[in-house]
Design a protein around this motif. Structure first.
Motif, PDB file in Angstrom:
ATOM      1  N   ILE A 145      -1.080  -0.772  -4.090  1.00  0.00           N
ATOM      2  CA  ILE A 145      -2.448  -0.237  -4.079  1.00  0.00           C
ATOM      3  C   ILE A 145      -2.457   1.173  -3.492  1.00  0.00           C
ATOM      4  CG2 ILE A 145      -4.669  -0.504  -2.852  1.00  0.00           C
ATOM      5  CD1 ILE A 145      -4.500  -2.517  -4.995  1.00  0.00           C
ATOM      6  N   ILE A 146      -3.329   2.024  -4.031  1.00  0.00           N
ATOM      7  CA  ILE A 146      -3.494   3.359  -3.442  1.00  0.00           C
ATOM      8  C   ILE A 146      -4.919   3.599  -2.954  1.00  0.00           C
ATOM      9  CG2 ILE A 146      -1.577   4.366  -4.745  1.00  0.00           C
ATOM     10  CD1 ILE A 146      -3.651   5.612  -6.643  1.00  0.00           C
ATOM     11  N   ASN A 147      -5.813   2.621  -3.132  1.00  0.00           N
ATOM     12  CA  ASN A 147      -7.207   2.810  -2.697  1.00  0.00           C
ATOM     13  C   ASN A 147      -7.735   1.666  -1.824  1.00  0.00           C
ATOM     14  OD1 ASN A 147      -7.308   1.005  -4.932  1.00  0.00           O
ATOM     15  ND2 ASN A 147      -9.389   1.637  -5.415  1.00  0.00           N
ATOM     16  N   PRO A 148      -7.061   1.374  -0.703  1.00  0.00           N
ATOM     17  CA  PRO A 148      -7.579   0.310   0.165  1.00  0.00           C
ATOM     18  C   PRO A 148      -8.854   0.742   0.884  1.00  0.00           C
ATOM     19  CG  PRO A 148      -5.810   1.467   1.270  1.00  0.00           C
ATOM     20  CD  PRO A 148      -5.892   2.034  -0.128  1.00  0.00           C
ATOM     21  N   ILE A 169       0.869  -1.175   0.000  1.00  0.00           N
ATOM     22  CA  ILE A 169       0.000   0.000   0.000  1.00  0.00           C
ATOM     23  C   ILE A 169       0.902   1.220   0.000  1.00  0.00           C
ATOM     24  CG2 ILE A 169      -1.675   1.359   1.325  1.00  0.00           C
ATOM     25  CD1 ILE A 169      -2.753  -1.266   2.453  1.00  0.00           C
ATOM     26  N   GLN A 170       0.599   2.180  -0.869  1.00  0.00           N
ATOM     27  CA  GLN A 170       1.349   3.424  -0.876  1.00  0.00           C
ATOM     28  C   GLN A 170       0.612   4.461  -0.050  1.00  0.00           C
ATOM     29  OE1 GLN A 170       0.953   6.372  -3.575  1.00  0.00           O
ATOM     30  NE2 GLN A 170       2.959   7.273  -3.254  1.00  0.00           N
ATOM     31  N   ILE A 171       1.343   5.166   0.818  1.00  0.00           N
ATOM     32  CA  ILE A 171       0.786   6.231   1.647  1.00  0.00           C
ATOM     33  C   ILE A 171       1.474   7.523   1.220  1.00  0.00           C
ATOM     34  CG2 ILE A 171       0.329   7.025   3.995  1.00  0.00           C
ATOM     35  CD1 ILE A 171       0.806   4.070   4.901  1.00  0.00           C
ATOM     36  N   PRO A 172       0.869   8.254   0.279  1.00  0.00           N
ATOM     37  CA  PRO A 172       1.544   9.418  -0.319  1.00  0.00           C
ATOM     38  C   PRO A 172       1.978  10.493   0.671  1.00  0.00           C
ATOM     39  CG  PRO A 172      -0.457   8.878  -1.535  1.00  0.00           C
ATOM     40  CD  PRO A 172      -0.446   8.024  -0.307  1.00  0.00           C
ATOM     41  N   ASN A 184       5.237   9.470   1.987  1.00  0.00           N
ATOM     42  CA  ASN A 184       6.181   8.860   1.057  1.00  0.00           C
ATOM     43  C   ASN A 184       6.594   7.484   1.591  1.00  0.00           C
ATOM     44  OD1 ASN A 184       7.760   8.638  -1.247  1.00  0.00           O
ATOM     45  ND2 ASN A 184       9.510   9.684  -0.340  1.00  0.00           N
ATOM     46  N   HIS A 185       5.567   6.658   1.849  1.00  0.00           N
ATOM     47  CA  HIS A 185       5.753   5.386   2.543  1.00  0.00           C
ATOM     48  C   HIS A 185       5.054   4.266   1.763  1.00  0.00           C
ATOM     49  CE1 HIS A 185       5.954   3.717   6.961  1.00  0.00           C
ATOM     50  NE2 HIS A 185       6.479   2.899   6.097  1.00  0.00           N
ATOM     51  N   PHE A 186       5.709   3.139   1.653  1.00  0.00           N
ATOM     52  CA  PHE A 186       5.124   1.914   1.107  1.00  0.00           C
ATOM     53  C   PHE A 186       5.180   0.873   2.210  1.00  0.00           C
ATOM     54  CE2 PHE A 186       6.221   4.189  -2.666  1.00  0.00           C
ATOM     55  CZ  PHE A 186       5.351   3.770  -3.656  1.00  0.00           C
ATOM     56  N   VAL A 187       4.049   0.219   2.480  1.00  0.00           N
ATOM     57  CA  VAL A 187       3.972  -0.772   3.548  1.00  0.00           C
ATOM     58  C   VAL A 187       3.296  -2.042   3.030  1.00  0.00           C
ATOM     59  CG1 VAL A 187       3.875   0.978   5.373  1.00  0.00           C
ATOM     60  CG2 VAL A 187       1.752   0.081   4.412  1.00  0.00           C
ATOM     61  N   TYR A 188       3.524  -3.122   3.749  1.00  0.00           N
ATOM     62  CA  TYR A 188       2.845  -4.387   3.470  1.00  0.00           C
ATOM     63  C   TYR A 188       1.804  -4.631   4.552  1.00  0.00           C
ATOM     64  CZ  TYR A 188       6.391  -5.821   0.057  1.00  0.00           C
ATOM     65  OH  TYR A 188       7.210  -5.916  -1.036  1.00  0.00           O
TER      66      TYR A 188
END
Length: 192
Positions: free
Chosen positions: A103-106, A73-76, A79-83
Protein backbone atom coordinates in the motif's frame (compact mmCIF):
# COMPACT_ATOMS: atom_id res chain seq x y z
CA UNK A 1 17.44 -5.86 13.68
CA UNK A 2 20.16 -6.99 11.35
CA UNK A 3 20.19 -7.68 7.65
CA UNK A 4 19.67 -11.31 6.67
CA UNK A 5 21.42 -11.06 3.31
CA UNK A 6 24.86 -9.75 2.53
CA UNK A 7 24.92 -7.11 -0.15
CA UNK A 8 22.17 -5.07 -1.68
CA UNK A 9 19.04 -6.35 -3.41
CA UNK A 10 16.61 -4.48 -5.64
CA UNK A 11 13.04 -3.71 -4.65
CA UNK A 12 11.83 -6.21 -7.25
CA UNK A 13 14.10 -8.95 -5.87
CA UNK A 14 12.83 -8.22 -2.36
CA UNK A 15 9.16 -8.30 -3.40
CA UNK A 16 9.68 -11.55 -5.34
CA UNK A 17 11.39 -13.06 -2.28
CA UNK A 18 8.51 -12.01 0.00
CA UNK A 19 5.94 -13.70 -2.24
CA UNK A 20 7.38 -17.12 -1.34
CA UNK A 21 8.84 -16.46 2.11
CA UNK A 22 7.39 -18.04 5.24
CA UNK A 23 8.80 -15.18 7.36
CA UNK A 24 8.23 -11.44 7.00
CA UNK A 25 11.04 -9.11 6.05
CA UNK A 26 11.40 -5.36 5.83
CA UNK A 27 13.27 -3.77 2.97
CA UNK A 28 15.38 -0.71 3.69
CA UNK A 29 17.33 0.86 0.87
CA UNK A 30 18.57 -2.45 -0.51
CA UNK A 31 18.91 -4.32 2.79
CA UNK A 32 16.49 -7.10 3.80
CA UNK A 33 15.77 -7.56 7.51
CA UNK A 34 13.75 -10.41 9.04
CA UNK A 35 11.00 -9.29 11.40
CA UNK A 36 10.37 -11.12 14.69
CA UNK A 37 7.27 -13.28 14.87
CA UNK A 38 4.32 -12.32 17.05
CA UNK A 39 3.42 -13.95 20.35
CA UNK A 40 0.03 -15.55 20.96
CA UNK A 41 -1.04 -12.42 22.88
CA UNK A 42 0.14 -10.21 20.02
CA UNK A 43 -1.86 -12.28 17.52
CA UNK A 44 -4.93 -12.36 19.76
CA UNK A 45 -4.96 -8.54 20.15
CA UNK A 46 -4.28 -7.99 16.43
CA UNK A 47 -7.12 -10.29 15.42
CA UNK A 48 -9.56 -8.57 17.81
CA UNK A 49 -8.55 -5.11 16.56
CA UNK A 50 -9.02 -6.05 12.92
CA UNK A 51 -12.37 -7.73 13.63
CA UNK A 52 -13.57 -4.71 15.62
CA UNK A 53 -12.53 -2.25 12.89
CA UNK A 54 -14.14 -4.27 10.11
CA UNK A 55 -17.35 -4.66 12.13
CA UNK A 56 -17.59 -0.98 13.12
CA UNK A 57 -16.81 0.33 9.64
CA UNK A 58 -19.26 -2.10 7.99
CA UNK A 59 -22.01 -1.22 10.49
CA UNK A 60 -21.53 2.50 9.80
CA UNK A 61 -21.33 1.82 6.06
CA UNK A 62 -18.10 3.78 5.88
CA UNK A 63 -15.98 3.50 2.77
CA UNK A 64 -12.76 2.19 4.33
CA UNK A 65 -10.77 -0.99 3.79
CA UNK A 66 -8.94 -2.77 6.62
CA UNK A 67 -5.84 -4.86 5.93
CA UNK A 68 -3.99 -7.24 8.25
CA UNK A 69 -0.29 -7.45 9.02
CA UNK A 70 0.35 -9.25 5.72
CA UNK A 71 -0.01 -5.99 3.77
CA UNK A 72 3.20 -4.05 3.35
CA UNK A 73 3.44 -0.24 3.29
CA UNK A 74 5.91 1.47 0.99
CA UNK A 75 7.66 4.60 2.30
CA UNK A 76 9.18 6.20 -0.82
CA UNK A 77 11.28 8.88 0.90
CA UNK A 78 13.32 6.17 2.65
CA UNK A 79 13.11 3.44 -0.01
CA UNK A 80 11.55 1.31 2.74
CA UNK A 81 8.88 -1.40 2.84
CA UNK A 82 7.44 -2.27 6.26
CA UNK A 83 4.74 -4.48 7.73
CA UNK A 84 2.25 -2.74 10.05
CA UNK A 85 0.06 -4.54 12.58
CA UNK A 86 -2.97 -3.39 10.59
CA UNK A 87 -3.73 -0.60 8.14
CA UNK A 88 -6.89 1.25 7.08
CA UNK A 89 -7.24 2.85 3.67
CA UNK A 90 -9.90 5.38 2.68
CA UNK A 91 -12.12 4.45 -0.28
CA UNK A 92 -9.65 3.03 -2.78
CA UNK A 93 -6.28 1.43 -2.06
CA UNK A 94 -3.30 2.57 -4.07
CA UNK A 95 -0.53 0.07 -4.58
CA UNK A 96 3.18 0.27 -5.32
CA UNK A 97 3.56 -0.16 -9.10
CA UNK A 98 0.07 -1.72 -9.27
CA UNK A 99 1.16 -4.72 -7.18
CA UNK A 100 -1.40 -5.94 -4.67
CA UNK A 101 0.98 -6.48 -1.73
CA UNK A 102 2.24 -2.96 -0.90
CA UNK A 103 0.00 0.00 0.00
CA UNK A 104 1.12 3.57 -0.64
CA UNK A 105 -1.90 5.44 0.78
CA UNK A 106 -2.48 4.38 4.40
CA UNK A 107 -4.86 6.55 6.41
CA UNK A 108 -4.54 4.80 9.78
CA UNK A 109 -1.78 2.46 10.91
CA UNK A 110 -1.88 0.19 13.97
CA UNK A 111 1.13 -1.40 15.62
CA UNK A 112 0.81 -3.95 18.44
CA UNK A 113 3.97 -3.37 20.43
CA UNK A 114 6.32 -6.15 21.43
CA UNK A 115 9.49 -5.95 23.52
CA UNK A 116 11.62 -6.42 20.38
CA UNK A 117 9.84 -3.79 18.25
CA UNK A 118 8.46 -1.20 20.70
CA UNK A 119 11.33 1.28 20.50
CA UNK A 120 11.47 1.02 16.70
CA UNK A 121 7.67 1.32 16.28
CA UNK A 122 7.51 4.41 18.52
CA UNK A 123 10.60 6.04 17.04
CA UNK A 124 12.10 5.57 13.59
CA UNK A 125 9.13 3.74 12.08
CA UNK A 126 6.71 6.49 13.16
CA UNK A 127 9.05 9.20 11.80
CA UNK A 128 9.10 7.41 8.46
CA UNK A 129 5.32 6.92 8.40
CA UNK A 130 4.92 10.68 8.93
CA UNK A 131 6.38 11.30 5.46
CA UNK A 132 3.35 9.64 3.83
CA UNK A 133 0.87 12.41 2.86
CA UNK A 134 -2.36 10.36 3.29
CA UNK A 135 -1.28 9.09 6.74
CA UNK A 136 -3.41 10.72 9.46
CA UNK A 137 -3.40 8.46 12.53
CA UNK A 138 -1.03 6.13 14.34
CA UNK A 139 -2.24 3.68 16.98
CA UNK A 140 0.13 1.91 19.36
CA UNK A 141 -1.28 -0.98 21.38
CA UNK A 142 0.61 -2.65 24.21
CA UNK A 143 0.30 -6.39 24.72
CA UNK A 144 1.66 -6.62 28.28
CA UNK A 145 -1.01 -4.39 29.85
CA UNK A 146 -4.10 -2.41 28.80
CA UNK A 147 -2.73 0.65 27.00
CA UNK A 148 -3.53 2.31 23.69
CA UNK A 149 -1.78 5.45 22.49
CA UNK A 150 -2.99 7.38 19.43
CA UNK A 151 -1.39 10.15 17.41
CA UNK A 152 -3.66 12.14 15.09
CA UNK A 153 -2.34 14.58 12.47
CA UNK A 154 -4.40 17.74 13.02
CA UNK A 155 -2.23 19.84 10.66
CA UNK A 156 0.89 19.34 8.55
CA UNK A 157 3.11 19.87 11.58
CA UNK A 158 0.89 19.01 14.56
CA UNK A 159 0.11 15.59 16.02
CA UNK A 160 -2.42 15.28 18.86
CA UNK A 161 -1.68 12.49 21.33
CA UNK A 162 -4.28 10.62 23.38
CA UNK A 163 -3.78 7.60 25.61
CA UNK A 164 -6.03 5.20 27.49
CA UNK A 165 -4.87 2.66 30.06
CA UNK A 166 -7.98 1.44 31.87
CA UNK A 167 -10.23 -1.39 30.69
CA UNK A 168 -13.25 0.84 31.41
CA UNK A 169 -12.01 3.45 28.91
CA UNK A 170 -12.43 3.80 25.17
CA UNK A 171 -10.32 5.72 22.71
CA UNK A 172 -11.58 7.48 19.60
CA UNK A 173 -9.83 6.88 16.31
CA UNK A 174 -10.46 10.31 14.82
CA UNK A 175 -9.45 9.50 11.24
CA UNK A 176 -12.27 6.95 10.89
CA UNK A 177 -14.55 8.09 13.75
CA UNK A 178 -14.53 4.73 15.51
CA UNK A 179 -14.20 4.26 19.28
CA UNK A 180 -12.25 1.28 20.60
CA UNK A 181 -13.33 -0.03 23.99
CA UNK A 182 -10.26 -1.32 25.76
CA UNK A 183 -12.37 -4.01 27.43
CA UNK A 184 -13.16 -5.41 23.96
CA UNK A 185 -9.63 -5.03 22.60
CA UNK A 186 -8.19 -6.94 25.56
CA UNK A 187 -11.06 -9.38 26.07
CA UNK A 188 -9.73 -12.82 27.16
CA UNK A 189 -6.13 -11.54 27.14
CA UNK A 190 -4.11 -12.87 30.07
CA UNK A 191 -1.36 -10.48 31.04
CA UNK A 192 1.79 -12.08 32.36
Amino acid sequence: MTAILDGVVSVEEYLDMEEVSQAKHEFYNGKVVEMPGGSTTHNQISARLIAMLVHELDEAEKDYIVYSSDMKIQIPKYNHFVYPGAVVVCEKPEFYKNRKDAIINPLLIIEVLSPKTEEYDKGHKFLKYKTLPPFKEYVLVRQDKPYINTFFRSSDTTWEEIEASNLAESILLKSINVALDLSRVYKKVRFE
